[in-house]
Scaffold this motif. Structure first.
Motif, short mmCIF file in Angstrom:
data_model
loop_
_atom_site.label_atom_id
_atom_site.label_comp_id
_atom_site.label_asym_id
_atom_site.label_seq_id
_atom_site.Cartn_x
_atom_site.Cartn_y
_atom_site.Cartn_z
N THR A 225 1.01 -6.20 -4.60
CA THR A 225 1.95 -5.65 -4.40
C THR A 225 2.37 -5.49 -2.79
OG1 THR A 225 1.48 -4.20 -6.05
CG2 THR A 225 3.61 -3.74 -5.14
N THR A 226 1.39 -5.11 -1.95
CA THR A 226 1.76 -5.12 -0.59
C THR A 226 1.98 -6.67 -0.09
OG1 THR A 226 -0.06 -3.32 -0.68
CG2 THR A 226 0.54 -4.42 1.65
N ARG B 168 12.11 -0.93 6.41
CA ARG B 168 12.43 -1.46 5.30
C ARG B 168 11.53 -1.01 3.98
NH1 ARG B 168 13.70 -7.46 7.53
NH2 ARG B 168 12.27 -6.39 9.11
N LYS C 267 -11.47 -5.47 5.29
CA LYS C 267 -11.22 -6.68 4.18
C LYS C 267 -9.48 -6.22 3.43
CE LYS C 267 -13.25 -6.45 -0.29
NZ LYS C 267 -13.77 -5.33 -1.09
N ASP C 268 -9.37 -4.80 3.59
CA ASP C 268 -7.94 -4.79 2.88
C ASP C 268 -7.05 -5.60 3.76
OD1 ASP C 268 -8.77 -2.93 0.93
OD2 ASP C 268 -8.60 -1.09 2.26
N ILE C 269 -7.01 -5.52 4.91
CA ILE C 269 -6.01 -6.17 5.81
C ILE C 269 -6.19 -7.66 5.62
CG2 ILE C 269 -5.22 -6.76 8.13
CD1 ILE C 269 -4.60 -3.93 7.44
N ALA D 188 -13.28 3.60 8.18
CA ALA D 188 -11.81 3.45 7.62
C ALA D 188 -11.60 4.68 6.66
CB ALA D 188 -11.60 2.11 7.08
N LYS E 132 -3.67 5.19 -9.58
CA LYS E 132 -2.19 5.03 -9.48
C LYS E 132 -1.33 6.24 -10.00
CE LYS E 132 -0.78 0.33 -8.71
NZ LYS E 132 -0.76 -1.13 -9.26
N GLU F 32 -16.45 -0.02 7.23
CA GLU F 32 -15.79 0.43 5.91
C GLU F 32 -15.61 2.11 5.75
OE1 GLU F 32 -15.65 -1.86 2.56
OE2 GLU F 32 -15.06 -2.99 4.41
N GLU G 251 2.16 -2.70 12.36
CA GLU G 251 2.03 -2.25 10.96
C GLU G 251 0.49 -2.36 10.56
OE1 GLU G 251 3.93 -5.07 8.27
OE2 GLU G 251 2.02 -4.46 6.71
N SER H 41 -4.37 -4.97 -7.32
CA SER H 41 -2.75 -5.00 -7.83
C SER H 41 -2.06 -4.18 -6.58
CB SER H 41 -2.80 -4.24 -8.96
OG SER H 41 -2.95 -2.76 -8.95
N ASP H 42 -2.72 -3.28 -5.87
CA ASP H 42 -1.95 -2.84 -4.59
C ASP H 42 -1.92 -3.95 -3.54
OD1 ASP H 42 -1.69 -0.11 -5.64
OD2 ASP H 42 -3.44 0.40 -5.22
N THR I 173 10.26 -8.94 2.69
CA THR I 173 10.97 -8.32 3.93
C THR I 173 11.55 -9.41 4.64
OG1 THR I 173 8.78 -7.90 4.80
CG2 THR I 173 9.80 -6.16 4.09
N GLN J 62 -4.74 -8.72 2.14
CA GLN J 62 -3.22 -8.56 2.19
C GLN J 62 -2.87 -9.99 2.78
OE1 GLN J 62 -1.38 -5.30 4.59
NE2 GLN J 62 0.48 -6.46 4.61
N LEU K 294 -1.38 0.48 12.19
CA LEU K 294 -1.00 1.87 11.29
C LEU K 294 -1.75 1.70 10.22
CD1 LEU K 294 0.86 4.17 10.84
CD2 LEU K 294 2.37 2.74 9.59
N ARG K 295 -1.64 0.67 9.20
CA ARG K 295 -2.65 0.53 8.12
C ARG K 295 -3.88 0.82 8.34
NH1 ARG K 295 0.01 -1.51 3.57
NH2 ARG K 295 2.27 -2.59 4.04
N LEU L 258 6.78 2.35 8.08
CA LEU L 258 7.01 1.00 7.83
C LEU L 258 8.55 0.61 7.83
CD1 LEU L 258 4.20 -0.10 5.25
CD2 LEU L 258 4.03 -0.34 7.68
N ALA M 218 -7.09 1.61 5.99
CA ALA M 218 -7.32 0.14 5.55
C ALA M 218 -8.42 -0.39 6.22
CB ALA M 218 -5.88 -0.64 5.86
N MET N 59 -9.22 -0.38 -1.99
CA MET N 59 -7.70 -0.65 -2.41
C MET N 59 -7.88 -1.66 -3.37
SD MET N 59 -5.02 -2.42 -0.06
CE MET N 59 -2.87 -2.00 -0.48
N ILE N 60 -7.30 -1.41 -4.53
CA ILE N 60 -7.45 -2.43 -5.79
C ILE N 60 -6.51 -3.42 -5.65
CG2 ILE N 60 -8.14 -0.54 -7.29
CD1 ILE N 60 -5.49 -0.21 -8.36
N LEU O 187 -2.73 4.22 -1.17
CA LEU O 187 -3.21 2.95 -1.43
C LEU O 187 -4.74 2.42 -0.85
CD1 LEU O 187 -0.27 0.74 -0.37
CD2 LEU O 187 -1.05 1.72 -2.64
N TYR O 188 -5.05 3.13 0.25
CA TYR O 188 -6.35 2.78 0.69
C TYR O 188 -7.38 3.81 0.47
CZ TYR O 188 -3.57 -0.44 3.48
OH TYR O 188 -2.63 -1.15 3.82
#
Lengths: 412, 239
Positions: A8-9, B99, A325-327, B80, B117, B77, A313, A4-5, A16, A330, A316-317, B97, A322, A1-2, B111-112
């Motif tokens: 944004t996440t 909202r 490291k991604d989590i 995943a 992009k 890793e 959530e 910038s993502d 929210t 975030q 799920l990710r 997810l 995910a 996952m980069i 994303l993962y």
């Protein structure tokens, strides 16, 4: 996952829960506001005092009795009576102190001064004309008393502009007789308004010959201060050294640690002021920093709630690919963004409050207060806020990243 | 080489020193392109089996090879990454997810992954189109009906073109009409796109959409049979 993502996440996660995010950062906002306020006001106070100290001029030397005060308990040293007329005589000899332009002993007390039915309390200062030179203030009416007046212990006085208007109003004061401690003094000079110069309020003082003050007003044989001026700034270190050596000789002191006097220059005083305001600022900032820690714990608390609330959530990710490291990234980013936002808001509020404070201090209290925005403190505050987010976000983010996707998906 | 190769796997939980055998001794093979239903009553161990197959959980005994490799061959890793690229998941409770728009939900696995992009929208839109929800892309997931939600979840499972799609009671929270529609899409994925499907269900009727049914009871395989008269979701739908 980069990155910038992740960014944004994390931003989405915060958006929210807008009101919760806002409440969460309150602690950080207050902490940073307090730090900016303290540092800005501290800087303003330091500048103000430094300006006053520098008002004495770079060639001025102040000799005070007792050892240099190092704390509140040693200020009593200032009231010892170690400075005597023989010290003044010794210091005045060029063979003892070279490069000394002028020197005056000083005595002072707060006393009532009366004209007819009007009485005001003011600082009564026994000195010579040198004090006018050092404070850079000269009578606009009449003149200062002379060395002859000092020798004669004459009953003459020079009064500040505020004393003049309080006692005499618009009418003429020059040549009038005022009473100090039952003794009558003739006004020979009136000073123009000048305000605060160093530690003196030049408008609110009565200056009389120090000999007169010593003998007839205060009944003492010592001096509270000796003011001196060197011929040039370059000679200052030499003159200070000569003064110290001379006084040690007259006081029979061999060991400099046992000095019963201390010599201060403007540079020393400025340094001392900076030390004191520095200590005070550090002290107050540390108090404010506590609120940052509290704020950080608040962030951690809410992040932990948020992590457990968002177990599904997270699961799920992770199920969708995910990594830990991604989590982690975030949730850590969420915490850091929260605290950084808190930092920005805090800096803005802190700047606003300290500007308000400077307005109040300069307009209402009429000090020569200048608003300073501590840019270094602002950057530091932002850094500290982000750091708090990092530190207190680490644990919840780790908790989030360790959730098993299966447990997380089962969680209702 | 079978895509999924399960040999004598078992799963034992330890809770306060009490052993619970969720799975005892399970063996089977599933080849690429198969549509297999795993059936059993609640508590039979079928969900545990699915979690193990989907690398969401680890077995305690036996050997499980996915695409020739076991879970222990991979780092965290890489696991995943395998879940992201080679497996798709559809859950009973949709797990979208909240909202968040349909498009963003479907884009989530991208994303993962290492998908650029600029490509993501296109790929996600294609997946949404394949479940017939192109008109809903900017709706938030909460504005959708149950059937639509599950179709979004299917699109999300598809988006990375996985080798296998695991569907855990996909019709469990749906009315029969929506359920049939969801089954239609799942069947279509298998027949037209060649996706391997592993469907968990406790309903015989739903299970009979598959080519093969593995029945699980008390942590063991009770039977492993071919479906002779498959239900065609589309047939029902057209009626």
């Amino acid at each position: 996952m980069i990155f910038s993502d992740s960014f944004t996440t994390a931003l989405g996660g915060l958006q929210t829960n807008k009101s919760r995010s806002a409440l969460t950062i309150l602690g950080i906002v207050i902490g940073i506001t307090a730090i900016i306020l303290v540092m800005s006001v501290g800087q303003g106070a330091e500048d103000l005092i430094l300006n006053q100290v520098r008002g004495l001029g770079s060639q001025t030397i102040i000799i005070e009795p007792g050892r240099e005060p190092t704390g509140p308990s040693s200020f009593a040293e200032l009231f010892t009576d170690s400075l005597k007329p023989k010290d003044v005589d010794a210091l005045r000899k060029p063979s003892n102190v070279q490069g000394l332009k002028e020197l005056t002993p000083m005595v002072m007390q707060v006393a009532a001064v009366t004209f007819e039915n009007e009485t005001v309390r003011t600082n009564v200062i026994g000195a010579s004309e040198l004090i006018a030179k050092i404070l850079d203030i000269f009578p606009n009416k009449g003149s200062f008393f002379t060395d002859e007046d000092i020798r004669q212990k004459a009953n003459v006085a020079v009064i500040g502009s505020e004393i003049k208007s309080k006692l005499f109003g618009p009418s003429e004061a020059l040549g009038e007789k005022i009473k100090l401690k039952g003794r009558t003094f003739r006004i020979v000079g009136i000073l123009p308004p000048k305000g605060q110069v160093a530690l003196f309020n030049a408008d609110d003082m009565v200056v009389v010959p120090y000999t007169t003050a010593q003998q007839y007003l205060f009944g003492i044989n010592h001096f509270n201060t000796i003011l001196a001026q060197a011929e040039t700034e370059d000679m200052m270190p030499r003159v200070v050294r000569d003064i110290e050596l001379t006084l040690r000789e007259t006081h029979n002191i061999d060991d400099p640690d046992k000095d019963d006097f201390h010599v201060t220059t403007q540079a020393d005083a400025a340094e001392r002021v900076q030390t004191i305001t520095g200590i005070l600022t550090v002290l107050l900032v540390s108090v404010a920093a506590i609120s940052l820690i509290v704020g950080g714990i608040g962030i951690m608390n809410i992040m932990l709630v948020s992590v457990s609330e968002r177990t599904r959530e997270i699961g799920l990710r992770k199920a969708l690919g995910a990594t830990e490291k991604d989590i982690m990234t975030q949730f850590l980013l969420e915490a850091v963004m929260l605290t950084a936002l808190g930092g920005v808001v805090g800096i803005a509020l802190g700047a606003a409050f300290s500007f308000l404070a400077s307005l109040i201090l300069s307009r209402i209290v009429a000090l020569g207060w200048v608003f300073t925005f501590p840019i270094a403190a602002a950057l530091l505050g932002l850094g500290v806020a982000a750091f708090v987010g990092l530190v207190f976000g680490l644990y919840p983010a780790r908790q989030a990243s360790l959730k098993s996707p299966m447990e997380a998906l089962r969680y209702e | 080489m079978p895509l999924i190769d399960v040999k004598n796997i078992g799963k034992t939980y330890y809770n306060d020193r009490v052993e619970t055998h969720a799975l005892r001794d399970v063996s089977f093979e599933i080849n690429e392109g198969e549509f297999v239903a795993i059936m059993g009553p609640s508590g039979s161990g079928k969900s545990t089996l699915l979690h193990i197959l989907g690398f969401l959980d680890r077995h305690t005994n036996g050997k499980y090879r996915f695409d020739g490799k076991t879970i222990d061959d991979y780092s965290k890793e890489e696991i995943a990454h395998v879940r992201n690229k080679k497996m798709g998941f559809v859950f009973q409770s949709f797990n979208l997810l909240a909202r968040t728009t349909v498009l963003e939900n479907v884009k989530l696995p991208l994303l993962y992954s290492d998908v650029k992009k600029s490509m993501r929208d296109e790929i996600a839109l294609k997946a949404i189109e394949s479940v017939g929800l192109s008109h809903r892309i900017s709706h938030e997931s909460s504005q959708l009906s149950g059937g639509e939600k599950q179709r979004v979840a299917i699109a999300r499972a598809l988006v990375n073109k996985p080798n296998v799609i695991f569907a855990d009671e996909p019709t469990g929270n749906l009315d029969s009409k929506s359920g049939k529609m969801v089954m239609e899409f799942i069947q279509k994925l298998n027949e037209e796109e060649g996706h391997t499907i592993i469907l968990i269900t406790h309903e015989t009727y739903t299970a009979e959409h598959a080519q093969r049914i593995i029945r699980v009871l008390d942590g063991n395989i009770e039977s492993d049979t071919k479906v002779n008269h498959r239900h065609r979701a589309r047939d029902h739908f057209e009626k």
